[in-house]
Design a protein around this motif. Structure first.
Motif, short mmCIF file in Angstrom:
data_model
loop_
_atom_site.label_atom_id
_atom_site.label_comp_id
_atom_site.label_asym_id
_atom_site.label_seq_id
_atom_site.Cartn_x
_atom_site.Cartn_y
_atom_site.Cartn_z
N ASN A 43 0.83 -1.20 0.00
CA ASN A 43 0.00 0.00 0.00
C ASN A 43 0.87 1.26 0.00
O ASN A 43 0.65 2.18 -0.80
N LEU A 44 1.87 1.29 0.87
CA LEU A 44 2.78 2.43 0.93
C LEU A 44 3.52 2.64 -0.39
O LEU A 44 3.61 3.76 -0.89
N ASP A 45 4.03 1.56 -0.95
CA ASP A 45 4.79 1.67 -2.20
C ASP A 45 3.94 2.26 -3.33
O ASP A 45 4.39 3.14 -4.06
N ILE A 46 2.71 1.78 -3.45
CA ILE A 46 1.82 2.28 -4.50
C ILE A 46 1.46 3.74 -4.23
O ILE A 46 1.51 4.57 -5.14
N ARG A 47 1.11 4.05 -2.99
CA ARG A 47 0.73 5.42 -2.67
C ARG A 47 1.87 6.41 -2.93
O ARG A 47 1.65 7.49 -3.45
N ARG A 48 3.09 6.03 -2.56
CA ARG A 48 4.23 6.93 -2.82
C ARG A 48 4.43 7.13 -4.31
O ARG A 48 4.72 8.24 -4.76
N LEU A 51 0.94 9.12 -5.46
CA LEU A 51 0.62 10.38 -4.80
C LEU A 51 1.84 11.24 -4.48
O LEU A 51 1.68 12.42 -4.18
N GLY A 52 3.00 10.64 -4.51
CA GLY A 52 4.21 11.35 -4.07
C GLY A 52 4.43 11.12 -2.59
O GLY A 52 3.53 10.68 -1.86
N SER A 53 5.61 11.44 -2.13
CA SER A 53 5.97 11.12 -0.74
C SER A 53 5.40 12.09 0.28
O SER A 53 5.43 11.82 1.48
N HIS A 55 2.14 13.21 0.93
CA HIS A 55 0.68 13.16 0.87
C HIS A 55 0.14 12.55 2.17
O HIS A 55 0.76 11.63 2.72
N PRO A 56 -1.00 13.04 2.66
CA PRO A 56 -1.56 12.50 3.90
C PRO A 56 -1.81 10.99 3.87
O PRO A 56 -1.66 10.32 4.89
N HIS A 57 -2.18 10.45 2.72
CA HIS A 57 -2.41 9.00 2.63
C HIS A 57 -1.10 8.22 2.78
O HIS A 57 -1.10 7.11 3.32
N VAL A 58 -0.01 8.81 2.33
CA VAL A 58 1.30 8.19 2.52
C VAL A 58 1.64 8.20 4.01
O VAL A 58 2.13 7.20 4.55
N ALA A 59 1.35 9.30 4.68
CA ALA A 59 1.57 9.37 6.13
C ALA A 59 0.75 8.31 6.86
O ALA A 59 1.24 7.66 7.80
N ILE A 88 5.58 14.05 7.78
CA ILE A 88 4.80 14.33 6.56
C ILE A 88 3.58 15.17 6.91
O ILE A 88 3.29 16.17 6.25
N LYS A 89 2.86 14.80 7.97
CA LYS A 89 1.67 15.54 8.35
C LYS A 89 1.99 16.97 8.73
O LYS A 89 1.23 17.88 8.39
N LEU A 90 3.10 17.17 9.42
CA LEU A 90 3.49 18.54 9.78
C LEU A 90 3.82 19.38 8.55
O LEU A 90 3.48 20.56 8.49
#
Length: 94
Positions: A43-48, A51-53, A55-59, A88-90
């Motif tokens: 999931n993380l690999d696809i999202r990065r 979406l790029g590194s 992004h809230p979904h990556v966090a 990332i969130k910050l």
């Protein structure tokens, strides 16, 4: 269900990544941490990639991996994942 969505929607579709996340969470609840980590990492690999590194979904994905490590008692690894999620969130939310 995952196989059908992969075939119909492709691996980068949000519904597919959501399903990877859900499966990872279910494995974690069952105490199958190795399997949980595999699905959360995918999931993380696809999202990065999609979406790029920064992004809230990556966090969220980093946080989920951290939770699995925490449940395993691997606190140092958990802390790294949670810290990455927080950073990332910050940057995203300020």
């Amino acid at each position: 269900c995952l196989e059908i969505r992969l075939r119909v929607l492709g691996s980068e579709h949000p519904q597919v990544t959501a399903l990877y996340n859900s499966i990872g969470c279910m494995y974690a609840v069952q105490g199958k941490y190795g399997e949980a980590l595999l699905y959360h990492q995918e999931n993380l690999d696809i999202r990065r990639q999609v979406l790029g590194s920064e992004h809230p979904h990556v966090a969220e994905s980093y946080n989920n991996i951290g939770e699995v490590y925490r449940k395993q008692g691997k606190y140092a690894k958990a802390m790294i994942q949670h810290q990455t999620s927080l950073e990332i969130k910050l940057r995203v939310y300020g």
